[in-house]
Write an enzyme that holds these catalytic residues in place. Structure first.
Site, PDB file in Angstrom:
ATOM      1  N   THR A 134    -102.489 -97.496 -12.686  1.00 35.24           N
ATOM      2  CA  THR A 134    -103.401 -98.547 -12.203  1.00 35.24           C
ATOM      3  C   THR A 134    -104.413 -98.061 -11.174  1.00 35.24           C
ATOM      4  OG1 THR A 134    -101.866 -99.082 -10.431  1.00 35.24           O
ATOM      5  CG2 THR A 134    -101.632-100.321 -12.510  1.00 35.24           C
ATOM      6  N   ASP A 142    -101.132 -88.461 -11.943  1.00 38.22           N
ATOM      7  CA  ASP A 142     -99.733 -88.328 -12.350  1.00 38.22           C
ATOM      8  C   ASP A 142     -99.701 -88.173 -13.874  1.00 38.22           C
ATOM      9  OD1 ASP A 142    -100.126 -90.873 -13.349  1.00 38.22           O
ATOM     10  OD2 ASP A 142     -98.575 -91.834 -12.137  1.00 38.22           O
ATOM     11  N   CYS A 144    -103.848 -92.752 -11.764  1.00 39.53           N
ATOM     12  CA  CYS A 144    -102.465 -93.003 -12.191  1.00 39.53           C
ATOM     13  C   CYS A 144    -102.521 -94.137 -13.210  1.00 39.53           C
ATOM     14  CB  CYS A 144    -101.547 -93.286 -10.999  1.00 39.53           C
ATOM     15  SG  CYS A 144    -101.969 -94.732 -10.003  1.00 39.53           S
ATOM     16  N   HIS A 196    -121.339 -99.151   1.556  1.00 45.48           N
ATOM     17  CA  HIS A 196    -120.935 -99.986   2.698  1.00 45.48           C
ATOM     18  C   HIS A 196    -119.674 -99.500   3.399  1.00 45.48           C
ATOM     19  CE1 HIS A 196    -123.252-103.874   1.362  1.00 45.48           C
ATOM     20  NE2 HIS A 196    -124.016-102.781   1.355  1.00 45.48           N
ATOM     21  N   HIS A 233    -123.145-100.871   8.879  1.00 50.16           N
ATOM     22  CA  HIS A 233    -121.868-100.537   8.231  1.00 50.16           C
ATOM     23  C   HIS A 233    -121.097 -99.469   9.003  1.00 50.16           C
ATOM     24  CE1 HIS A 233    -123.103-103.006   4.938  1.00 50.16           C
ATOM     25  NE2 HIS A 233    -124.212-102.297   4.785  1.00 50.16           N
TER      26      HIS A 233
HETATM   27  C1  RB5 Z   1     -96.122 -94.872 -13.406  1.00 46.90           C
HETATM   28  O1  RB5 Z   1     -95.346 -95.607 -14.288  1.00 46.90           O
HETATM   29  C2  RB5 Z   1     -97.003 -95.800 -12.579  1.00 46.90           C
HETATM   30  O2  RB5 Z   1     -96.220 -96.532 -11.690  1.00 46.90           O
HETATM   31  C3  RB5 Z   1     -98.077 -95.021 -11.847  1.00 46.90           C
HETATM   32  O3  RB5 Z   1     -98.845 -94.315 -12.760  1.00 46.90           O
HETATM   33  C4  RB5 Z   1     -99.077 -95.840 -11.048  1.00 46.90           C
HETATM   34  O4  RB5 Z   1     -99.644 -96.853 -11.823  1.00 46.90           O
HETATM   35  C5  RB5 Z   1     -98.615 -96.346  -9.755  1.00 46.90           C
HETATM   36  O5  RB5 Z   1     -99.348 -97.034  -9.036  1.00 46.90           O
END
Ligand code: RB5
Length: 152
Positions: A68, A9, A66, A99, A134
């Site tokens: 996280t 993103d 993204c 695994h 596995h």
């Molecule tokens: C965008 O602000 C953020 O929510 C997105 O990049 C991501 O981390 C979502 O999981």
């Protein structure tokens, strides 16, 4: 894995460019599924595009970035046949191949820097699924019997 689909993103755009360059330098074929601009957008679209490329066999594996990695992995795991993992260090990335036969790697541009992200990618791509005990566990994820009966 030789051909990789990659998506991000707006938050992951810069890190995606660094990872694409790293993959090409190392001889991989890369299919970039976007996003291609810094305009705010929604991660599920790119998670789905990469997941469909992997599930259809168009790509051998996928990478999603993204903020996280979490939203990308949640969305990717909605596509049948996808085993997406979020990793912030190389050990889990490596073990997720050995695994869990993970076929999509997700991580967060707000969590890891470029150098660590490259180490995570290298750990993931350098490992292969071990099969054996596995395999039944991976099969059980999609409804197979697994190795043991569950206690009721
Ligand atoms: C965008 O602000 C953020 O929510 C997105 O990049 C991501 O981390 C979502 O999981």
């Amino acid at each position: 894995m030789q051909t990789l689909a990659i998506g991000c993103d707006h938050v992951g755009l810069s890190l995606k460019a660094a990872i694409v360059a790293h993959l090409i330098e190392n001889g991989f074929t890369v299919m970039d599924k976007g996003t291609t601009s810094a305009t705010r957008t929604d991660y599920p679209h790119y998670a789905r595009a990469v997941s469909l490329a992997v599930a259809s066999g168009e790509a051998d594996g996928g990478i999603l970035i993204c903020g996280t990695g979490v939203g990308m992995a949640i969305a990717a795991n909605k596509v049948a046949g996808i085993r997406a993992v979020v990793c912030s260090e190389p050990y889990s990335a490596q073990l997720s191949r050995q695994h869990n036969d993970s076929n999509i790697l997700a991580f967060g541009a707000r969590v890891v820097g470029d150098a660590l992200a490259k180490m995570i990618v290298d750990g993931w791509l350098g490992a292969t699924f071990e099969g054996g005990r596995h395999q039944a566990r991976v099969d059980a994820i999609s409804g197979g019997p697994g190795n043991t009966e569950m206690a009721s």
